[in-house]
Design an enzyme around this catalytic site. Structure first.
Site, PDB file in Angstrom:
ATOM      1  N   ARG A  39       0.827  -1.212   0.000  1.00 46.99           N
ATOM      2  CA  ARG A  39       0.000   0.000   0.000  1.00 46.99           C
ATOM      3  C   ARG A  39       0.863   1.265   0.000  1.00 46.99           C
ATOM      4  O   ARG A  39       0.467   2.280  -0.573  1.00 46.99           O
ATOM      5  CB  ARG A  39      -0.962  -0.026   1.191  1.00 46.99           C
ATOM      6  CG  ARG A  39      -2.093  -1.014   0.941  1.00 46.99           C
ATOM      7  CD  ARG A  39      -3.079  -1.126   2.065  1.00 46.99           C
ATOM      8  NE  ARG A  39      -4.266  -1.835   1.613  1.00 46.99           N
ATOM      9  CZ  ARG A  39      -5.160  -2.367   2.421  1.00 46.99           C
ATOM     10  NH1 ARG A  39      -5.011  -2.292   3.723  1.00 46.99           N
ATOM     11  NH2 ARG A  39      -6.226  -2.986   1.942  1.00 46.99           N
ATOM     12  N   LYS A 196     -17.019 -19.917   0.655  1.00 42.75           N
ATOM     13  CA  LYS A 196     -18.475 -19.982   0.852  1.00 42.75           C
ATOM     14  C   LYS A 196     -19.260 -19.163  -0.165  1.00 42.75           C
ATOM     15  O   LYS A 196     -18.911 -18.034  -0.468  1.00 42.75           O
ATOM     16  CB  LYS A 196     -18.823 -19.478   2.256  1.00 42.75           C
ATOM     17  CG  LYS A 196     -18.302 -20.385   3.371  1.00 42.75           C
ATOM     18  CD  LYS A 196     -18.770 -19.884   4.721  1.00 42.75           C
ATOM     19  CE  LYS A 196     -18.454 -20.895   5.814  1.00 42.75           C
ATOM     20  NZ  LYS A 196     -18.967 -20.450   7.107  1.00 42.75           N
ATOM     21  N   GLY A 354      -7.701 -10.194  -1.518  1.00 44.02           N
ATOM     22  CA  GLY A 354      -6.488 -10.646  -0.833  1.00 44.02           C
ATOM     23  C   GLY A 354      -5.981 -12.015  -1.247  1.00 44.02           C
ATOM     24  O   GLY A 354      -4.803 -12.195  -1.563  1.00 44.02           O
ATOM     25  N   GLY A 377     -12.769  -5.340   0.073  1.00 48.91           N
ATOM     26  CA  GLY A 377     -14.200  -5.020   0.134  1.00 48.91           C
ATOM     27  C   GLY A 377     -14.669  -4.160  -1.015  1.00 48.91           C
ATOM     28  O   GLY A 377     -15.737  -4.394  -1.596  1.00 48.91           O
TER      29      GLY A 377
END
Length: 396
Positions: A39, A196, A354, A377
Site C-alpha cells: 500500500r 463460501k 487478498g 471489500g
C-alpha cells in the site's frame, strides 16, 4: 480518453497549494515493523508527483480500527517506513495537540496527519469533521480505492467541500475496472472462487448478467455441484443454499451465461499437505469420507480453453485450497495461463481481493496481469454492481 472524474492532469498550477491526499496506508505491522509495504508503494506515484509540482502534500489515512485514540494505532509510526519507500522525507504532524502545525510546511513538503479514525466523526461522515479536514487544504485528491466503499469524512465528505480529483492509483483502478466490466471486450469471463457461496452471493448474482462465462471454484463450487445432485462427501458445502444456486443457474440460462463447474476433482480424507489419501476422480465418484480440495487436471485444461477464446477476465478468489500443497495446482495453472494470454495481448485481465493477489504472487505472475487491485471489500462491492461512495463523490 473521456472520464467521468477529474485527475491530477486537470489540477493546473498547484505551486504552494495545500493538497489533502487520502491514501490507504493501513499496512500490517509486527514488532514495530511493516510486514507488507504494497500500500505504501501504491501511494508513491501520486504523493511524489504532487510534491514535485510544488504542492504542500498533507496525507490523510486511517490505521487499524481504533475505538479510542491510542499510540499503538497512531500514524506517527508510519511516517518513517513510508519515507523509506517514497525516498524522501515524510513529516508526521499531530494536529490534535500543540505540536508542529502545518503552518511551517513549504512547497514540496510532505506531511502525514494523524489517524483519521481518531476523529469521532470520520466514520459517521460528520459535517464538523469534514469542516475540520477541509480547513487544512485547498484541494482534495482521493487515491484510496480500497477505502472507496465507505462513506467517511475523508473518503466521501471532503469531495463535496473542496475541488476533488482522483490520484494516480485511483485513476488506474477505475480505468481497469471500466475495461473489465464497464465497457469490456466480449467474450468476458469471471472466475469467482472462495470458501463460501454466502459471502459472494451478490457477486454471483451480478456476474451472470454481465459475463459470458462464469467459472466457479473453491468451496463454493461444492454447493453448486450439490445443487446438481452430486454427492460431495464431507467437502465444505452450504447445503442450505442449493436452492439459491439453482436460482443462479436459472438466471445464467436466461442471460446466456455459461456456468463452468469442475467435472474432475482432487480429493482427500484429510486436509493436510500431501496427504496419503490424495486422489483425483470424477465428481460423481467422491466417497462419503472424502473432501474436494481442488479441481482436477481435466477441468483445469478445459478452463484454459475457455479463456483462450475470451477477451476479458475478472478474477476474484482461488479455485482450491491454494495455501496448502498440492491443492494450489489448479490455481497456479490458471494464473500461468492468464499471464501468458495477457502477455500475448489476447486477454485483458483484472484481478482483485487478498487471496487472489496472494495466489498471483505465489505463482510469480502478478506483474503480468493487466491490473491487480489490492482492494478487498471495495473490489467485491464493485463486482456486485454497487455504487462506491468515494468514487461517486469524485464523479459528481
Amino acid at each position: 480518453m473521456t472520464r467521468a472524474f477529474k485527475t491530477l492532469d486537470d489540477m493546473g498550477d498547484i505551486t504552494g497549494k495545500r493538497v489533502l491526499v487520502r491514501e490507504d496506508l493501513n499496512v500490517p505491522m509486527a514488532d514495530g515493523a511493516v510486514t507488507d509495504d504494497n500500500r505504501f508503494r501504491a501511494a508513491v506515484q501520486t504523493v511524489a508527483e504532487l510534491a514535485d509540482r510544488g504542492a504542500i502534500v498533507l496525507i490523510l489515512a486511517h490505521f487499524g480500527r481504533p475505538k479510542v485514540p491510542s499510540p499503538e494505532l497512531s500514524t506517527a509510526q508510519l511516517a518513517r517506513p513510508f519515507s523509506q519507500v517514497l525516498g524522501r522525507e515524510v513529516r508526521y504532524i499531530d494536529w490534535e495537540g500543540d505540536a508542529e502545525s502545518t503552518a511551517t510546511l513549504q512547497p514540496g513538503d510532505i506531511a502525514l496527519l494523524e489517524n483519521t479514525r481518531f476523529f469521532g466523526g470520520e466514520e459517521k461522515n460528520d459535517p464538523a469533521t469534514i469542516d475540520r479536514f477541509a480547513a487544512l487544504g485547498d484541494l482534495y485528491v482521493n487515491d484510496a480505492f480500497s477505502a472507496a466503499h465507505r462513506a467517511h469524512a475523508s473518503t466521501e465528505g471532503l469531495a463535496h467541500r473542496l475541488p476533488a480529483f482522483a490520484g494516480r492509483q485511483m485513476e488506474a483502478e477505475l480505468d481497469a475496472l471500466d475495461k473489465a466490466l464497464g465497457n469490456p471486450d466480449h467474450p468476458v469471463a469471471a472466475v469467482v472462487g472462495g470458501a463460501k457461496v454466502s459471502t459472494k452471493l451478490d457477486v454471483l448474482k451480478a456476474m451472470v448478467g454481465k459475463v459470458d462465462h462464469l467459472i466457479i471454484g473453491g468451496g463454493m463450487a461444492n454447493t453448486f455441484l450439490a445443487a446438481r445432485g452430486v454427492d460431495v462427501g464431507k467437502s465444505l458445502c452450504e447445503h442450505e443454499l442449493t436452492g439459491t444456486a439453482e436460482e443462479i443457474f436459472d438466471a445464467a440460462d436466461k442471460a446466456n451465461c455459461t456456468i463452468h463447474l469442475p467435472y474432475d476433482v482432487v480429493v482427500s480424507k484429510e486436509f493436510a499437505a500431501n496427504p496419503p489419501s490424495l486422489r483425483t476422480c470424477n465428481v460423481h465418484e467422491v466417497a462419503a469420507d472424502e473432501m474436494i480440495l481442488d479441481i482436477g487436471p481435466a477441468a483445469s485444461e478445459a478452463l484454459a480453453d475457455v479463456l483462450k477464446n475470451c477477451r476479458t477476465l475478472v478474477w476474484n478468489g482461488p479455485l482450491g485450497a491454494f495455501e496448502t500443497k498440492p491443492f494450489d495446482t489448479a490455481t497456479m495453472a490458471l494464473a500461468h495461463t492468464v499471464a501468458a494470454l495477457t502477455k500475448e495481448g489476447s486477454l485483458v485481465s483484472v484481478a482483485g481481493g487478498g487471496d487472489t493477489v496472494a495466489a498471483l504472487n505465489q505463482a510469480g505472475v502478478a506483474g503480468d496481469m493487466t491490473f491487480v487491485s489490492t482492494a478487498g471489500g471495495a473490489f467485491l462491492e464493485w463486482m456486485e454492481g454497487k455504487e462506491l461512495p468515494g468514487v461517486a463523490a469524485l464523479t459528481r
